[in-house]
Design a protein around this motif. Structure first.
Motif, PDB file in Angstrom:
ATOM      1  N   PRO A 182       0.668  -1.173   0.071  1.00  0.00           N
ATOM      2  CA  PRO A 182      -0.030   0.024  -0.036  1.00  0.00           C
ATOM      3  C   PRO A 182       0.944   1.248   0.007  1.00  0.00           C
ATOM      4  N   SER A 183       0.271   2.476  -0.533  1.00  0.00           N
ATOM      5  CA  SER A 183       1.064   3.593  -0.563  1.00  0.00           C
ATOM      6  C   SER A 183       1.523   4.248   0.801  1.00  0.00           C
ATOM      7  N   ALA A 184       2.299   4.963   0.881  1.00  0.00           N
ATOM      8  CA  ALA A 184       2.748   5.472   2.227  1.00  0.00           C
ATOM      9  C   ALA A 184       1.995   6.441   2.612  1.00  0.00           C
ATOM     10  N   PHE A 185       1.236   7.474   1.790  1.00  0.00           N
ATOM     11  CA  PHE A 185       0.353   8.164   2.277  1.00  0.00           C
ATOM     12  C   PHE A 185      -0.985   7.906   1.800  1.00  0.00           C
ATOM     13  N   ARG A 186      -2.059   7.906   2.624  1.00  0.00           N
ATOM     14  CA  ARG A 186      -3.454   7.471   2.526  1.00  0.00           C
ATOM     15  C   ARG A 186      -4.287   8.576   1.737  1.00  0.00           C
TER      16      ARG A 186
ATOM     17  N   VAL B 149      -3.805  -6.914  -4.785  1.00  0.00           N
ATOM     18  CA  VAL B 149      -3.710  -8.000  -3.765  1.00  0.00           C
ATOM     19  C   VAL B 149      -2.445  -7.570  -2.944  1.00  0.00           C
ATOM     20  N   ALA B 150      -2.653  -7.879  -1.637  1.00  0.00           N
ATOM     21  CA  ALA B 150      -1.794  -7.344  -0.747  1.00  0.00           C
ATOM     22  C   ALA B 150      -0.703  -8.731  -0.407  1.00  0.00           C
ATOM     23  N   PRO B 151       0.580  -8.230  -0.542  1.00  0.00           N
ATOM     24  CA  PRO B 151       1.591  -9.181  -0.400  1.00  0.00           C
ATOM     25  C   PRO B 151       1.455 -10.142   0.748  1.00  0.00           C
ATOM     26  N   SER B 152       2.006 -11.468   0.771  1.00  0.00           N
ATOM     27  CA  SER B 152       1.991 -12.183   1.815  1.00  0.00           C
ATOM     28  C   SER B 152       3.048 -11.860   2.718  1.00  0.00           C
ATOM     29  N   ALA B 153       3.153 -12.343   3.837  1.00  0.00           N
ATOM     30  CA  ALA B 153       4.321 -12.284   4.912  1.00  0.00           C
ATOM     31  C   ALA B 153       5.620 -12.741   4.319  1.00  0.00           C
TER      32      ALA B 153
END
Length: 166
Positions: free
Chosen positions: A32-36, A63-67
């Motif tokens: 996700p971006s650093a600034f919302r 899709v968010a990356p996995s751990a």
């Protein structure tokens, strides 16, 4: 990647490091971006008619990356800090140019950006990854340089020093 244990890092090949940096660049793009982004209203827009359900355009789902992917990104960043600055620049430039492209890195675009031919960029990228394997395992560098040297001059067959890119 064939090798997944960090203890076996000295066994990694140039291909393993190539895959690691390409995956790390893709993972970095998926974070996700650093600034919302500022929200303009507290209530989401919706279609007024029930007949229009499902016909609105929805943007692509991120899709968010996995751990595990984030851990490998962290490893790639740590390895990048061990490399000389010129090697680090070219490795990350190649990795980021390959993200979203099914055909691999954009060598021509990189060559225009760096001011040299695409063959030179490919050779510099390969030499940077070779130097990284030698930084990780200095014994491998010693064996390679001693095993192929016809004379007694040390370091004759080592890859050339990294170029300076402005």
């Amino acid at each position: 990647m064939k090798i997944t244990k960090l203890e076996d890092l000295h066994r990694w090949t140039v291909t393993d490091f190539d895959e690691l940096f390409l995956e790390a660049a893709e993972t970095e793009r998926n974070l996700p971006s650093a600034f919302r982004k500022q929200k303009m209203s507290s209530w989401p827009d919706y279609v007024q008619s029930w007949n229009a359900y499902g016909w609105t355009e929805v943007g692509p789902i991120r899709v968010a990356p996995s751990a595990a992917e984030v851990d490998r990104l962290d490893l790639a960043m740590d390895l990048g800090l061990r490399m000389p600055t010129e090697d680090r620049k070219i490795v990350w430039a190649v990795a980021h140019s390959a993200v979203g492209s099914g055909r691999g890195p954009k060598w021509t675009k990189l060559s225009k950006m760096l001011g040299c031919s695409r063959h030179t960029v490919k050779a510099d990228y390969a030499a940077a990854l070779i130097r990284l394997t030698w930084i990780i395992d200095p014994k491998r560098a010693r064996v390679m340089s001693e095993g192929t040297r016809p004379t007694n001059r040390p370091g004759q067959f080592l890859p050339p020093r990294p170029r300076k890119y402005d």
